[in-house]
Scaffold this active site. Structure first.
Site, mmCIF file in Angstrom:
data_model
loop_
_atom_site.group_PDB
_atom_site.id
_atom_site.type_symbol
_atom_site.label_atom_id
_atom_site.label_comp_id
_atom_site.label_asym_id
_atom_site.label_seq_id
_atom_site.Cartn_x
_atom_site.Cartn_y
_atom_site.Cartn_z
ATOM 1 C CG ASP A 34 -2.178 0.821 1.005
ATOM 2 O OD1 ASP A 34 -3.247 0.229 0.848
ATOM 3 O OD2 ASP A 34 -2.082 2.072 0.962
ATOM 4 C CE1 TYR A 145 -12.650 4.387 -10.341
ATOM 5 C CE2 TYR A 145 -14.764 4.035 -11.431
ATOM 6 C CZ TYR A 145 -13.777 3.616 -10.548
ATOM 7 O OH TYR A 145 -13.929 2.420 -9.882
ATOM 8 C CE LYS A 149 -10.812 1.052 -10.940
ATOM 9 N NZ LYS A 149 -9.970 0.032 -10.270
ATOM 10 C CB THR A 179 -16.586 1.720 1.694
ATOM 11 O OG1 THR A 179 -16.763 2.892 0.872
ATOM 12 C CG2 THR A 179 -16.175 0.539 0.813
#
Length: 226
Positions: A34, A145, A149, A179
């Site tokens: 990460d 985005y 993707k 989330t």
């Protein structure tokens, strides 16, 4: 997945944590990578490498080689690292497009390139990418985005064709993930219709398992209850 070495990028995010927890519960040895700093010390079945910028090819190679050296092998790479932005084409600038390309496409590309030599030596080499349902047909504000993707989808297909018979390469395409961050960003949404990190983790780990040996080049929607 007993003894399988699984590398998870973006391991400290909500989805990364869910995948890591499920993989550990099923007996895998897990390496988390990460950009954020690592949170736990290394153990026999788990390590975390923090402060890694996977959009940099050399940092990606160093991290993946370190994992292989620590565990002695590498069986599956799960590319979760990425980011989201909402910006219309007319009102935005190039910076958002460049950022999305770097964080969504280049992270997966560099991690995959670095992992391939190790995965080829595994009898069950697997790469699982995280694409997006929103990249199948971009809506307003989704240009940067969705374009990035979509790049992940094409990367998945190209890698699957190039390494067929040696490594399986697939992508999971979630819709909106349930989330805390997404709930805060969309407080009036119907949360119960969203797909959960745990549901996505189940599909991801199926694709990373021996049971998915016949699946490669697939883009699998995981759309919750929408």
């Amino acid at each position: 997945m007993n003894g399988t070495v699984v590398v998870i990028t973006g391991a400290l995010g909500a989805l990364g944590r869910s995948v890591a927890e499920l993989a550990l519960a099923r007996g895998a040895r897990v390496a988390g990578i990460d950009h954020a700093q690592a949170e736990i010390p290394a153990s026999d079945d788990r390590i975390e490498l923090g402060g890694v910028d996977l959009s940099d090819a050399e940092q990606a190679k160093t991290a993946l080689d370190s994992v292989a050296a620590h565990f002695g092998s590498l069986d599956a790479l799960i590319n979760i690292a990425g980011a989201f932005t909402f910006e219309t084409v007319a009102d935005g600038d190039d910076a958002a497009w460049q950022k999305m390309h770097a964080l969504n496409v280049l992270t997966a590309l560099h991690a995959s390139r670095a992992a391939i030599p190790h995965l080829v030596r595994s009898k069950t080499g697997r790469i699982v990418n995280i694409g997006a349902m929103g990249a199948l047909q971009a809506g307003a504000g989704m240009g940067p985005y969705a374009a990035s993707k979509s790049g992940v989808h094409r990367l998945t297909e190209a890698l699957a064709a190039e390494w067929k018979g040696k490594i399986t390469v697939n992508a999971v395409l979630p819709s909106t993930i349930d989330t805390a961050a997404n709930r805060a960003a969309m407080p009036k949404a119907e949360f119960d219709k969203w797909v959960t990190p745990q549901e996505i983790a189940e599909v991801v780990l199926f694709l990373a398992s021996e049971a998915a040996s016949g699946v490669t080049g697939a883009l699998i929607p995981v759309a919750g209850r929408v």
